[in-house]
Design a protein around this motif. Sequence first.
Motif, PDB file in Angstrom:
ATOM      1  N   SER A  72       0.830  -1.209   0.000  1.00 40.41           N
ATOM      2  CA  SER A  72       0.000   0.000   0.000  1.00 40.41           C
ATOM      3  C   SER A  72       0.862   1.255   0.000  1.00 40.41           C
ATOM      4  O   SER A  72       0.538   2.245  -0.665  1.00 40.41           O
ATOM      5  CB  SER A  72      -0.962  -0.006   1.190  1.00 40.41           C
ATOM      6  OG  SER A  72      -0.225   0.016   2.389  1.00 40.41           O
ATOM      7  N   SER A  73       1.983   1.234   0.735  1.00 36.83           N
ATOM      8  CA  SER A  73       2.859   2.410   0.729  1.00 36.83           C
ATOM      9  C   SER A  73       3.482   2.617  -0.653  1.00 36.83           C
ATOM     10  O   SER A  73       3.616   3.760  -1.117  1.00 36.83           O
ATOM     11  CB  SER A  73       3.945   2.274   1.795  1.00 36.83           C
ATOM     12  OG  SER A  73       4.815   1.221   1.455  1.00 36.83           O
ATOM     13  N   GLN A  74       3.833   1.531  -1.325  1.00 40.38           N
ATOM     14  CA  GLN A  74       4.388   1.644  -2.680  1.00 40.38           C
ATOM     15  C   GLN A  74       3.344   2.199  -3.647  1.00 40.38           C
ATOM     16  O   GLN A  74       3.659   3.027  -4.508  1.00 40.38           O
ATOM     17  CB  GLN A  74       4.885   0.281  -3.170  1.00 40.38           C
ATOM     18  CG  GLN A  74       6.095  -0.254  -2.444  1.00 40.38           C
ATOM     19  CD  GLN A  74       7.343   0.541  -2.754  1.00 40.38           C
ATOM     20  OE1 GLN A  74       7.495   1.074  -3.847  1.00 40.38           O
ATOM     21  NE2 GLN A  74       8.233   0.654  -1.777  1.00 40.38           N
ATOM     22  N   LEU A  75       2.111   1.755  -3.523  1.00 43.57           N
ATOM     23  CA  LEU A  75       1.036   2.246  -4.398  1.00 43.57           C
ATOM     24  C   LEU A  75       0.772   3.725  -4.169  1.00 43.57           C
ATOM     25  O   LEU A  75       0.533   4.483  -5.111  1.00 43.57           O
ATOM     26  CB  LEU A  75      -0.240   1.439  -4.179  1.00 43.57           C
ATOM     27  CG  LEU A  75      -0.216   0.008  -4.708  1.00 43.57           C
ATOM     28  CD1 LEU A  75      -1.479  -0.718  -4.296  1.00 43.57           C
ATOM     29  CD2 LEU A  75      -0.077   0.009  -6.215  1.00 43.57           C
ATOM     30  N   GLU A  76       0.818   4.172  -2.922  1.00 47.98           N
ATOM     31  CA  GLU A  76       0.614   5.587  -2.618  1.00 47.98           C
ATOM     32  C   GLU A  76       1.734   6.440  -3.217  1.00 47.98           C
ATOM     33  O   GLU A  76       1.497   7.538  -3.709  1.00 47.98           O
ATOM     34  CB  GLU A  76       0.539   5.789  -1.107  1.00 47.98           C
ATOM     35  CG  GLU A  76      -0.743   5.272  -0.502  1.00 47.98           C
ATOM     36  CD  GLU A  76      -0.742   5.381   1.006  1.00 47.98           C
ATOM     37  OE1 GLU A  76       0.090   6.143   1.559  1.00 47.98           O
ATOM     38  OE2 GLU A  76      -1.576   4.711   1.633  1.00 47.98           O
ATOM     39  N   MET A  77       2.947   5.920  -3.165  1.00 44.91           N
ATOM     40  CA  MET A  77       4.069   6.649  -3.746  1.00 44.91           C
ATOM     41  C   MET A  77       3.913   6.783  -5.256  1.00 44.91           C
ATOM     42  O   MET A  77       4.278   7.804  -5.839  1.00 44.91           O
ATOM     43  CB  MET A  77       5.390   5.947  -3.417  1.00 44.91           C
ATOM     44  CG  MET A  77       5.807   6.096  -1.968  1.00 44.91           C
ATOM     45  SD  MET A  77       7.281   5.150  -1.517  1.00 44.91           S
ATOM     46  CE  MET A  77       8.421   5.571  -2.784  1.00 44.91           C
ATOM     47  N   MET A  78       3.354   5.774  -5.909  1.00 51.36           N
ATOM     48  CA  MET A  78       3.172   5.819  -7.362  1.00 51.36           C
ATOM     49  C   MET A  78       2.064   6.787  -7.756  1.00 51.36           C
ATOM     50  O   MET A  78       2.077   7.330  -8.849  1.00 51.36           O
ATOM     51  CB  MET A  78       2.859   4.421  -7.903  1.00 51.36           C
ATOM     52  CG  MET A  78       4.013   3.434  -7.773  1.00 51.36           C
ATOM     53  SD  MET A  78       5.505   3.985  -8.599  1.00 51.36           S
ATOM     54  CE  MET A  78       4.977   3.939 -10.291  1.00 51.36           C
TER      55      MET A  78
END
Length: 155
Positions: A72-78
Amino acid sequence: MESVGKLEEEALKRKERLKNLKRKQEAANDGADQKADVIPKPVFRNYRPESEEIQESALEEVKPADVEAEVSSQLEMMKAPIVIEEIDIANLAPRKPDWDLKRDVSKKLEKLERRTQKAIAELIRDRLKAGQDDILQAVNVASAAIAAGSKDDEE
C-alpha cells in the motif's frame, strides 16, 4: 504375364512394410503416452545466501499485514505526481547553435581542402615548368595562399 506377377509380389511386399511401420509407430505413440502420464518429481535444493544480512532477513517470518502495508505504501508513492524542481536549459541546448551544420559539412570540407592542396601544387608545377617565376617566389605564393585559407577558416 511374368511382369504382372512380379508387380503383384512387390505390391504385397510394400503393403507388408507399411503395416510393419504402422505397428512400430503405434507402439512408439503408446510408449510416449505412458511416459507423458509419469510426472517427474522436482528436485528441491537448499540455497543459503552468502551475506549475513540476507541470511538474517530470510530467517525472519514475514506476516501478511507487513506485506500489505508495504504494498500500500508503494502504491501511494506511485499515485503522487513526480515533480522536477529545476531544469537547467543550458544543459539541454547545444553549446553552439550550428554544431550540427559543422558536423554535416566537415566531410565535404575535408575533400575540398585536399582538392585545394592538389590545385595549389599543380599551379606551382605549371609555373615552374613555364619558367615564369623562380622556385622561392612560387613557394612564397603557395604559403601565402595557405595562410589566407586558414585565416578564412578562423573567421
